[in-house]
Design a protein around this motif. Structure first.
Motif, PDB file in Angstrom:
ATOM      1  N   TYR A   1      -2.946  -4.282   4.602  1.00  0.00           N
ATOM      2  CA  TYR A   1      -2.556  -3.310   3.191  1.00  0.00           C
ATOM      3  C   TYR A   1      -3.189  -2.126   3.245  1.00  0.00           C
ATOM      4  CZ  TYR A   1      -2.145  -1.746  -1.303  1.00  0.00           C
ATOM      5  OH  TYR A   1      -2.181  -1.070  -2.569  1.00  0.00           O
ATOM      6  N   VAL A   2      -2.683  -1.318   3.907  1.00  0.00           N
ATOM      7  CA  VAL A   2      -2.454   0.430   4.231  1.00  0.00           C
ATOM      8  C   VAL A   2      -2.939   1.158   2.948  1.00  0.00           C
ATOM      9  CG1 VAL A   2      -2.144   2.495   4.747  1.00  0.00           C
ATOM     10  CG2 VAL A   2      -0.742   0.325   5.651  1.00  0.00           C
TER      11      VAL A   2
ATOM     12  N   GLY B   1       1.109  -1.331  -0.026  1.00  0.00           N
ATOM     13  CA  GLY B   1       0.417   0.159  -0.453  1.00  0.00           C
ATOM     14  C   GLY B   1       0.911   1.464   0.118  1.00  0.00           C
ATOM     15  N   ARG B   2       0.540   1.851  -0.654  1.00  0.00           N
ATOM     16  CA  ARG B   2       1.220   3.693  -0.987  1.00  0.00           C
ATOM     17  C   ARG B   2       1.175   3.701   0.486  1.00  0.00           C
ATOM     18  NH1 ARG B   2      -0.300   7.433  -5.564  1.00  0.00           N
ATOM     19  NH2 ARG B   2       0.868   8.607  -4.368  1.00  0.00           N
TER      20      ARG B   2
ATOM     21  N   LEU C   1      -7.138  -4.574   4.599  1.00  0.00           N
ATOM     22  CA  LEU C   1      -7.683  -3.674   4.048  1.00  0.00           C
ATOM     23  C   LEU C   1      -6.992  -2.470   5.706  1.00  0.00           C
ATOM     24  CD1 LEU C   1      -7.616  -1.227   2.597  1.00  0.00           C
ATOM     25  CD2 LEU C   1     -10.321  -1.611   2.469  1.00  0.00           C
ATOM     26  N   ASP C   2      -6.330  -1.817   5.438  1.00  0.00           N
ATOM     27  CA  ASP C   2      -6.237  -0.812   7.357  1.00  0.00           C
ATOM     28  C   ASP C   2      -7.273   0.666   6.836  1.00  0.00           C
ATOM     29  OD1 ASP C   2      -5.045   1.228   9.181  1.00  0.00           O
ATOM     30  OD2 ASP C   2      -3.258   0.191   8.637  1.00  0.00           O
ATOM     31  N   MET C   3      -8.408   0.563   7.123  1.00  0.00           N
ATOM     32  CA  MET C   3      -8.649   1.758   6.893  1.00  0.00           C
ATOM     33  C   MET C   3      -8.311   2.860   8.535  1.00  0.00           C
ATOM     34  SD  MET C   3      -9.948   3.853   4.515  1.00  0.00           S
ATOM     35  CE  MET C   3     -10.372   2.700   3.174  1.00  0.00           C
ATOM     36  N   GLU C   4      -8.571   4.069   8.480  1.00  0.00           N
ATOM     37  CA  GLU C   4      -7.755   4.686  10.062  1.00  0.00           C
ATOM     38  C   GLU C   4      -9.091   5.789   9.862  1.00  0.00           C
ATOM     39  OE1 GLU C   4      -5.260   4.002  12.186  1.00  0.00           O
ATOM     40  OE2 GLU C   4      -4.692   2.648  10.549  1.00  0.00           O
ATOM     41  N   SER C   5      -9.217   5.840  11.342  1.00  0.00           N
ATOM     42  CA  SER C   5     -10.468   6.665  11.579  1.00  0.00           C
ATOM     43  C   SER C   5     -10.693   7.696  10.877  1.00  0.00           C
ATOM     44  CB  SER C   5     -10.410   7.269  12.904  1.00  0.00           C
ATOM     45  OG  SER C   5     -10.229   6.218  13.769  1.00  0.00           O
TER      46      SER C   5
ATOM     47  N   TRP D   1      -9.674 -14.126   0.670  1.00  0.00           N
ATOM     48  CA  TRP D   1     -10.663 -13.116   1.848  1.00  0.00           C
ATOM     49  C   TRP D   1     -10.423 -12.264   1.436  1.00  0.00           C
ATOM     50  CZ3 TRP D   1     -14.776 -15.884   4.092  1.00  0.00           C
ATOM     51  CH2 TRP D   1     -14.747 -17.813   3.466  1.00  0.00           C
ATOM     52  N   ALA D   2     -10.823 -10.747   1.855  1.00  0.00           N
ATOM     53  CA  ALA D   2     -10.995  -9.347   2.407  1.00  0.00           C
ATOM     54  C   ALA D   2     -11.464  -9.221   3.189  1.00  0.00           C
ATOM     55  CB  ALA D   2     -12.110  -8.817   1.381  1.00  0.00           C
ATOM     56  N   GLY D   3     -10.133  -8.798   4.168  1.00  0.00           N
ATOM     57  CA  GLY D   3     -10.743  -8.452   5.740  1.00  0.00           C
ATOM     58  C   GLY D   3     -10.247  -7.168   6.304  1.00  0.00           C
ATOM     59  N   PHE D   4     -11.023  -6.596   7.022  1.00  0.00           N
ATOM     60  CA  PHE D   4     -10.227  -5.136   7.204  1.00  0.00           C
ATOM     61  C   PHE D   4     -10.715  -4.672   8.193  1.00  0.00           C
ATOM     62  CE2 PHE D   4     -13.122  -0.704   8.166  1.00  0.00           C
ATOM     63  CZ  PHE D   4     -11.899  -0.450   7.154  1.00  0.00           C
ATOM     64  N   TYR D   5      -9.718  -3.553   8.630  1.00  0.00           N
ATOM     65  CA  TYR D   5      -8.933  -3.052  10.261  1.00  0.00           C
ATOM     66  C   TYR D   5      -9.540  -1.693   9.706  1.00  0.00           C
ATOM     67  CZ  TYR D   5      -6.141  -1.384  13.552  1.00  0.00           C
ATOM     68  OH  TYR D   5      -5.721  -0.654  14.768  1.00  0.00           O
TER      69      TYR D   5
END
Length: 367
Positions: A198-199, A169-170, A247-251, A280-284
């Motif tokens: 992945y960010v 991730g960029r 997938l890392d999605m911040e606040s 599989w598609a995970g999410f953080y």
């Protein structure tokens, strides 16, 4: 994750009002697409396009991590299992002991209700991988992957059985000199399970210098290209099909409906890209914002994450006790819980500062 800053917070009612409005917009697009399909006027692919097109506006990211807690040693046995998801519920199911090959589950997909008006029936997403490698136990994450020697010391003397690693991730914030295919083979052979992170693109209103940001106009295309990139990064490290990538999605400000719509569109496209390649598609995300938006949309919005890794710093090493959303969401070995950050721990003579996670969800497949 811990290398990002917290945004200004809004009252909870304000945040959820934006989520409800955004979900209503996206769900409405799904309903129109489903109606067109049932009357012979469109296909499932057309329905997906309609959902993506309905999400507009600009999102607001932020970043986050709470204050570090104590460094008392956690403890819990770890186990892993090959799991088979149910066709109807896409739920990985493991045997009671957490080991061996599991039988297919039969639970239906959980339904989360957003605040505000009820949405239409769930629109089915694309097919998911046939099996998942599920790990149950304690995990840790740290910004830079430790050397294989340090990992070996921790595996021998510590309580952890899985480690999260930033594969790409960029917006990935830390250098990864150790993270190679050879390293993955080595630590996997030493007994570690790995959780790939992945960010991806972050919402545009984040007060940071992230180089990749999404917008209403780019969310769908960027989500698709980032999803393909995440799979390429995983494959290059030897994490093959049926792996989960998170997938890392911040606040961000979930009181902004246009923001939520754009972020959900990006997540949907990212998830579909992984599914199309057999992952599989995970999410953080954070229980006060990014994870909450997904949880409130689940059940009325298609193509949302298969597994949820939620940040809630309550010190509880559990994925069930204190689960902040509807108890029916992400059941059947599909939850991770980041419960403490900044813990300085020493095992086998090696000291690392890590974030602690309780884990019961799919991980990377490396063998």
């Amino acid at each position: 994750m811990s290398h990002r800053r917290l945004p200004r917070s809004r009252p909870k009612w304000y945040r959820y009002a934006g989520v409800a409005a955004a979900v209503a917009v996206i769900a409405g697009g799904a309903a129109l697409a489903a109606s067109a399909s049932s009357s012979g006027g469109g296909s499932h692919a057309g329905g997906t396009a309609a959902v993506a097109a309905s999400a507009g506006g600009t999102a607001a990211p932020g970043a986050s991590q709470g204050a570090p807690g104590s460094s008392a040693s956690p403890g819990a046995p770890a186990s892993s299992a090959k799991a088979t998801p149910s066709v109807s519920g896409r739920t990985p199911t493991a045997s009671p002991s957490g080991t061996g090959h599991a039988t297919p589950g039969g639970s239906a997909k959980a339904t989360g209700k957003p605040a505000g008006p009820a949405g239409p029936a769930t629109v089915a997403g694309p097919p998911h991988p046939a099996t998942a490698d599920v790990f149950t136990g304690l995990a840790f994450d740290t910004c830079t992957a430790p050397s294989s020697t340090r990992m070996s010391a921790w595996r021998s003397a510590g309580p952890y059985g899985a480690a999260a690693v930033y594969i790409g991730g960029r917006n990935r914030g830390c250098a990864q000199p150790q993270l190679t295919a050879s390293w993955v083979r080595s630590v996997s052979a030493g007994g570690w399970k790995l959780v790939p992170i992945y960010v991806g693109a972050q919402p545009p209103c984040q007060d940071s210098g992230n180089p990749e940001r999404l917008s209403a106009s780019t969310a769908a295309s960027l989500g698709a290209s980032d999803g393909a990139d995440a799979v390429a990064d995983a494959e290059a490290l030897g994490m093959r099909a049926s792996s989960a990538v998170y997938l890392d999605m911040e606040s961000y400000d979930t009181g902004d409906a246009a923001c939520v719509s754009a972020v959900l569109t990006y997540i949907q496209a990212w998830d579909k890209a992984l599914h199309a390649r057999g992952y599989w598609a995970g999410f953080y995300g954070f229980t006060s914002s990014s994870a909450a938006a997904v949880a409130h949309a689940e059940g009325v919005t298609p193509d949302l994450p298969d597994a949820l890794w939620y940040a809630r710093y309550d010190g509880a090493d559990s994925t069930t006790s204190g689960f902040p959303f509807s108890s029916g969401l992400w059941t059947g070995h599909r939850r991770g819980h980041q419960y403490q950050v900044g813990a300085k721990e020493t095992y086998g003579g090696v000291t690392l500062t890590v974030d602690r996670d309780a884990w019961d969800a799919p991980v990377a497949v490396t063998s």
